[in-house]
Design a protein around this motif. Structure first.
Motif, short mmCIF file in Angstrom:
data_model
loop_
_atom_site.label_atom_id
_atom_site.label_comp_id
_atom_site.label_asym_id
_atom_site.label_seq_id
_atom_site.Cartn_x
_atom_site.Cartn_y
_atom_site.Cartn_z
N PHE A 100 0.79 -1.22 0.00
CA PHE A 100 0.00 0.00 0.00
C PHE A 100 0.83 1.28 0.00
O PHE A 100 0.31 2.35 -0.25
N GLY A 101 2.11 1.15 0.32
CA GLY A 101 2.99 2.32 0.31
C GLY A 101 3.08 3.08 1.61
O GLY A 101 3.80 4.08 1.70
N GLU A 102 2.38 2.60 2.66
CA GLU A 102 2.41 3.31 3.95
C GLU A 102 2.13 2.31 5.06
O GLU A 102 1.26 1.44 4.91
N SER A 103 2.82 2.43 6.16
CA SER A 103 2.60 1.53 7.28
C SER A 103 1.36 1.94 8.06
O SER A 103 0.84 3.05 7.91
N VAL A 104 0.90 1.05 8.91
CA VAL A 104 -0.27 1.33 9.76
C VAL A 104 0.16 1.99 11.06
O VAL A 104 -0.48 2.92 11.54
N GLY A 105 1.25 1.50 11.63
CA GLY A 105 1.71 1.99 12.92
C GLY A 105 1.40 0.98 14.01
O GLY A 105 0.26 0.52 14.14
N GLU A 106 2.42 0.61 14.77
CA GLU A 106 2.26 -0.43 15.78
C GLU A 106 1.24 -0.04 16.83
O GLU A 106 0.45 -0.87 17.29
N THR A 107 1.21 1.24 17.22
CA THR A 107 0.27 1.68 18.25
C THR A 107 -1.17 1.47 17.79
O THR A 107 -2.01 0.99 18.56
N THR B 43 -2.11 4.85 -3.25
CA THR B 43 -1.10 4.72 -2.21
C THR B 43 -1.59 5.41 -0.94
O THR B 43 -2.11 6.54 -1.00
N GLY B 44 -1.43 4.75 0.18
CA GLY B 44 -1.83 5.34 1.45
C GLY B 44 -1.88 4.30 2.54
O GLY B 44 -1.50 3.14 2.34
N ARG B 45 -2.37 4.70 3.71
CA ARG B 45 -2.44 3.78 4.83
C ARG B 45 -3.63 2.85 4.66
O ARG B 45 -4.77 3.30 4.50
N PRO B 46 -3.41 1.54 4.71
CA PRO B 46 -4.53 0.60 4.55
C PRO B 46 -5.41 0.57 5.78
O PRO B 46 -5.02 0.96 6.88
N LYS B 47 -6.64 0.07 5.59
CA LYS B 47 -7.53 -0.18 6.70
C LYS B 47 -7.16 -1.51 7.36
O LYS B 47 -6.58 -2.39 6.72
N VAL B 48 -7.52 -1.64 8.62
CA VAL B 48 -7.23 -2.86 9.39
C VAL B 48 -8.54 -3.55 9.75
O VAL B 48 -9.40 -2.95 10.40
N MET B 49 -8.69 -4.77 9.32
CA MET B 49 -9.84 -5.59 9.69
C MET B 49 -9.37 -6.70 10.61
O MET B 49 -8.40 -7.39 10.28
N ILE B 50 -10.03 -6.88 11.73
CA ILE B 50 -9.65 -7.93 12.67
C ILE B 50 -10.85 -8.80 12.96
O ILE B 50 -11.93 -8.31 13.32
N ALA B 51 -10.67 -10.09 12.75
CA ALA B 51 -11.68 -11.09 13.12
C ALA B 51 -11.20 -11.82 14.36
O ALA B 51 -10.09 -12.37 14.38
N ALA B 52 -12.01 -11.79 15.40
CA ALA B 52 -11.71 -12.50 16.65
C ALA B 52 -12.69 -13.66 16.79
O ALA B 52 -13.90 -13.47 16.70
#
Length: 267
Positions: A58-65, A100-109
């Motif tokens: 995607f060209g950009e990290s999400v960030g650990e925080t 290019t940009g920060r991707p979205k984060v999807m989390i399945a629990a």
């Protein structure tokens, strides 16, 4: 979606538009892992995988925080779970592949799954995953490989390239045992987190490791073989094609101990 599964996007309940995007556009990456007692073995490795994948795809990290905050939101008050953390973007599609940009984060629990098996027999198939170093969303070839293997009377599929070099399994890494040494195949593959955790703990159980090419016609020269992934720390591979291998339960337990020697890391 069952009552025990939660899917969040950017920390909020997934919308129909979110789910349509990931259903219709097969572009992204993910990692998946077991949460035990509120912690994760190898969390640093999973976070590093996500950040590297985000930058490459995607060209950009999400960030650990941000990643950690989204994981905590998905867990809520669960102390044990299976988390699948996926990266995607509604801006990317067949006609717009260059965003290019920060991707979205999807989390399945969801509830923790059992290990894949106690032992498996695998069929060798000629296949190299596209962008093999990435744990990407293109899982069709992997499920197809497992399906074909089971139709042929095996439990799962093991991949080798056109020259016969073994790389990885459908959903796991493979290791071979030669005396007190773990032999990891050297070939294009996904560097697994469970594989790395076993490596980190081998010295604590008196084993060491090397990486070298392993060809499909050479598997009978090893003492045993095993598979590993985040749901299955070590499982005996008792057959590769027509070649049978000893199960070696004592060695499998040492490998599991090597994996368990890694402390759980707080989310």
């Amino acid at each position: 979606m069952g009552p025990d599964r939660v899917i969040l996007v950017e920390g909020e309940a997934a919308t129909q538009a979110d789910l349509a995007c990931v259903s219709l556009v097969n572009y992204g990456a993910y990692t998946a892992f077991l949460v035990e007692g509120g912690g994760v073995r190898g969390l640093d490795l999973h976070l590093a995988r996500l950040e590297a994948s985000a930058r490459e795809l995607f060209g950009e990290s999400v960030g650990e925080t941000r990643l950690r905050a989204f994981m905590r939101a998905a867990l809520d008050d669960r102390q044990a779970a299976w988390l699948r953390v996926s990266l995607f973007s509604p801006e990317i599609g067949p006609r717009t592949p260059d965003w290019t940009g920060r991707p979205k984060v999807m989390i399945a629990a969801s509830p923790p799954p059992p290990p894949l098996a106690d032992s498996v027999r695998v069929q060798v198939q000629t296949h190299v995953r596209d962008a093999a170093h990435l744990k990407h969303a293109a899982t069709f070839p992997l499920l197809r490989a497992r399906r074909l293997a089971r139709e042929a009377g095996f439990d799962d599929a093991l991949f080798a390239d056109a020259d016969g070099r073994i790389s990885e399994g459908s959903l796991w890494n493979i290791g071979f045992l030669r005396g007190e040494t773990v032999v990891w195949p050297r070939a294009p593959m996904l560097a697994g987190v469970a594989q790395a955790l076993i490596d980190r703990g081998l010295a604590s159980v008196g084993l060491d490791a090397v990486r070298e090419p392993v060809r499909r016609e050479e598997v009978d020269r090893f003492d045993a073989a095993f598979l590993c992934n985040s749901a299955t720390p070590a499982c005996a591979v008792t057959g590769i094609g027509s070649t049978s291998l000893p199960e070696s339960p004592a060695m499998i337990e040492r490998l599991r101990q090597a994996w368990r020697s890694n402390p759980r890391q707080s989310i």
